[in-house]
Design a protein around this motif. Structure first.
Motif, short mmCIF file in Angstrom:
data_model
loop_
_atom_site.label_atom_id
_atom_site.label_comp_id
_atom_site.label_asym_id
_atom_site.label_seq_id
_atom_site.Cartn_x
_atom_site.Cartn_y
_atom_site.Cartn_z
N ASP A 245 6.21 0.90 -3.33
CA ASP A 245 6.65 1.33 -4.66
C ASP A 245 5.90 2.57 -5.13
OD1 ASP A 245 8.46 -0.74 -4.85
OD2 ASP A 245 7.12 -2.07 -5.96
N ASN A 246 4.73 2.84 -4.56
CA ASN A 246 3.96 4.01 -4.96
C ASN A 246 4.34 5.26 -4.18
OD1 ASN A 246 1.81 4.84 -6.80
ND2 ASN A 246 0.66 5.38 -4.95
N ALA A 247 5.18 5.11 -3.16
CA ALA A 247 5.60 6.27 -2.38
C ALA A 247 6.58 7.12 -3.19
CB ALA A 247 6.26 5.82 -1.08
N ARG A 248 6.60 8.42 -2.91
CA ARG A 248 7.54 9.32 -3.57
C ARG A 248 8.70 9.68 -2.66
NH1 ARG A 248 3.31 7.78 -6.62
NH2 ARG A 248 3.21 8.93 -8.60
N ARG A 249 8.39 9.97 -1.39
CA ARG A 249 9.43 10.40 -0.46
C ARG A 249 9.41 9.65 0.88
NH1 ARG A 249 12.22 14.89 -1.77
NH2 ARG A 249 11.53 16.00 -3.63
N GLU A 250 8.23 9.18 1.30
CA GLU A 250 8.15 8.61 2.63
C GLU A 250 6.99 7.63 2.76
OE1 GLU A 250 7.90 12.14 4.98
OE2 GLU A 250 6.08 12.83 3.99
N LEU A 251 7.14 6.74 3.74
CA LEU A 251 6.11 5.77 4.11
C LEU A 251 5.78 5.94 5.59
CD1 LEU A 251 7.79 2.74 2.36
CD2 LEU A 251 5.51 3.56 1.76
N PHE A 252 4.63 5.43 5.98
CA PHE A 252 4.23 5.52 7.38
C PHE A 252 3.64 4.19 7.84
CE2 PHE A 252 3.77 9.64 5.35
CZ PHE A 252 4.53 10.46 6.19
N HIS A 253 3.79 3.91 9.13
CA HIS A 253 3.12 2.76 9.72
C HIS A 253 2.95 2.99 11.21
CE1 HIS A 253 6.74 1.02 11.65
NE2 HIS A 253 7.39 1.35 10.55
N HIS A 254 2.08 2.20 11.83
CA HIS A 254 1.84 2.31 13.26
C HIS A 254 3.12 1.93 14.02
CE1 HIS A 254 0.14 1.47 17.23
NE2 HIS A 254 -0.92 2.19 16.85
N PRO A 255 3.42 2.62 15.11
CA PRO A 255 4.66 2.32 15.85
C PRO A 255 4.77 0.89 16.35
CG PRO A 255 3.74 4.42 16.56
CD PRO A 255 2.72 3.79 15.66
N ASP A 256 3.63 0.22 16.56
CA ASP A 256 3.67 -1.16 17.06
C ASP A 256 3.80 -2.19 15.95
OD1 ASP A 256 3.35 -0.11 19.58
OD2 ASP A 256 1.18 -0.48 19.64
N ASP A 257 3.78 -1.76 14.69
CA ASP A 257 3.77 -2.68 13.56
C ASP A 257 5.14 -2.77 12.89
OD1 ASP A 257 1.09 -2.80 14.11
OD2 ASP A 257 0.49 -1.46 12.48
N ASN A 258 5.30 -3.84 12.10
CA ASN A 258 6.50 -3.98 11.28
C ASN A 258 6.12 -4.45 9.88
OD1 ASN A 258 9.20 -4.08 10.50
ND2 ASN A 258 9.44 -6.20 11.17
N PRO A 259 5.39 -3.62 9.14
CA PRO A 259 4.96 -4.03 7.80
C PRO A 259 6.07 -3.96 6.76
CG PRO A 259 4.21 -1.81 8.25
CD PRO A 259 4.84 -2.31 9.51
N LEU A 260 7.26 -3.51 7.15
CA LEU A 260 8.39 -3.43 6.21
C LEU A 260 9.11 -4.76 6.05
CD1 LEU A 260 9.88 0.00 7.32
CD2 LEU A 260 8.83 -0.50 5.12
N ASP A 261 8.73 -5.76 6.83
CA ASP A 261 9.37 -7.07 6.74
C ASP A 261 9.22 -7.64 5.34
OD1 ASP A 261 10.66 -9.42 7.51
OD2 ASP A 261 8.78 -10.37 8.09
N GLY A 262 10.33 -7.87 4.65
CA GLY A 262 10.31 -8.43 3.30
C GLY A 262 10.06 -7.43 2.20
N VAL A 263 10.00 -6.13 2.52
CA VAL A 263 9.72 -5.09 1.54
C VAL A 263 11.01 -4.40 1.13
CG1 VAL A 263 8.58 -2.88 1.14
CG2 VAL A 263 7.38 -4.71 2.36
N ASP A 264 11.25 -4.28 -0.17
CA ASP A 264 12.40 -3.54 -0.69
C ASP A 264 11.98 -2.09 -0.91
OD1 ASP A 264 14.04 -5.82 -0.79
OD2 ASP A 264 13.19 -6.38 -2.74
N LEU A 265 12.62 -1.17 -0.20
CA LEU A 265 12.26 0.23 -0.33
C LEU A 265 12.75 0.79 -1.66
CD1 LEU A 265 12.97 1.69 3.23
CD2 LEU A 265 10.79 0.90 2.25
N PRO A 266 11.90 1.51 -2.38
CA PRO A 266 12.31 2.11 -3.66
C PRO A 266 13.09 3.39 -3.40
CG PRO A 266 10.07 2.75 -3.17
CD PRO A 266 10.48 1.82 -2.06
#
Length: 291
Positions: A245-266
């Protein structure tokens, strides 16, 4: 992995290429040449902070006062150097400048014209400039880069003092991973704070800053010893939603991770400030005279 908020495809990107803004911190010297002093100072600070972050990941916590100060200064820089801070300053400068024009009215326009004119100023000249300057939607006023750098320095000093005064907690996950937003210093609003009030580093219930794919620092109220935070799956999802929710244009994460699980992108955020009264509400064409 870069996750764009505008809906494009996620893609693998090089670390050196993300969130890059050419000459973003380059001031103009007295000869009109680009001066990279601020960029060099930030790079030096990043090097010092990287060493402290490695110490934290290797198990050093709570931090000694010297290392804590380095990390506080680095986080203050992350809070002040972001494009959103510059955008907020520009939005404020544009709005206040137009309000001053509106309240000054034609008398102020005439006074300023007469300051630079060697001949009498006609009513037609005043009317023409008034019509041009009060067409507020036709232009947008921005602060100079040098003014932004001065403001950034002042903001860093304030943020550093606030961060050092707060109690710090270390959030460390064993399996869960975290998102990193393009604007990483994330403010947590207090539950009892009215929705019409803004939240800043002074009145935030907590301040969250990821420092690693599995670690983050949370700054709580002052007056307590630094601490460890007990982690669990629900906390990871809550933190990742706040970071997203604090991002303005983009998010980042490690290629081996999936931290977007259950996250609603703003959605992408186009403005930093919401101002209830437009400059038109302050128009005083004939009764102005603000100096």
């Amino acid at each position: 992995m870069r996750v764009p908020l505008e809906g494009g495809e996620r893609r693998l990107v090089g670390i050196a290429d993300v969130t890059v803004h050419r000459d973003f911190y380059s001031m103009l010297d007295e000869n009109g040449q680009l001066d990279d002093t601020v960029e060099d100072l930030l790079a030096e600070l990043e090097g010092k902070a990287a060493k402290v972050i490695r110490e934290v990941i290797d198990g050093s916590w709570p931090l000694p006062i010297g290392e804590r100060a380095v990390l506080a200064e680095w986080m203050a820089a992350q809070n002040a150097r972001i494009p959103a801070a510059r955008k907020a300053h520009n939005e404020m400068a544009d709005h206040l400048g137009k309000v001053v024009i509106a309240m000054g009215g034609k008398p102020e326009i005439r006074r300023r014209l007469e300051e630079t004119s060697t001949e009498p100023v006609s009513d037609e000249q005043v009317d023409a400039l008034w019509d041009e300057l009060t067409d507020f939607d036709s232009y947008y006023a921005e602060m100079s880069v040098n003014d932004h750098m001065a403001s950034m320095g002042q903001s860093m000093v304030t943020a550093y003092e606030v961060f050092m005064a707060r109690s710090w907690g270390l959030i460390r996950f064993e399996r869960r991973t975290l998102l990193i937003p393009d604007h990483p210093v994330t403010l947590v609003r207090a539950d009892d704070m009215p929705s019409f009030l803004g939240v800043g580093i002074g009145n935030a219930a907590a301040i969250l800053m990821p420092i690693d794919r599995r670690a983050a620092i949370i700054m709580a109220s002052p007056g307590h010893d630094d601490f460890f935070v007990r982690t669990h799956t629900k906390l990871a999802k809550e933190l990742n939603q706040r970071l997203a929710d604090n991002a303005r244009r983009e998010l980042f994460h490690h290629p081996d991770d999936n931290p977007l699980d259950g996250v609603d992108l703003p959605p992408m955020r186009d403005r930093e400030m919401m101002i209830s009264q437009s400059p038109e509400g302050f128009l005083m064409p004939h009764d102005g005279g603000v100096t």
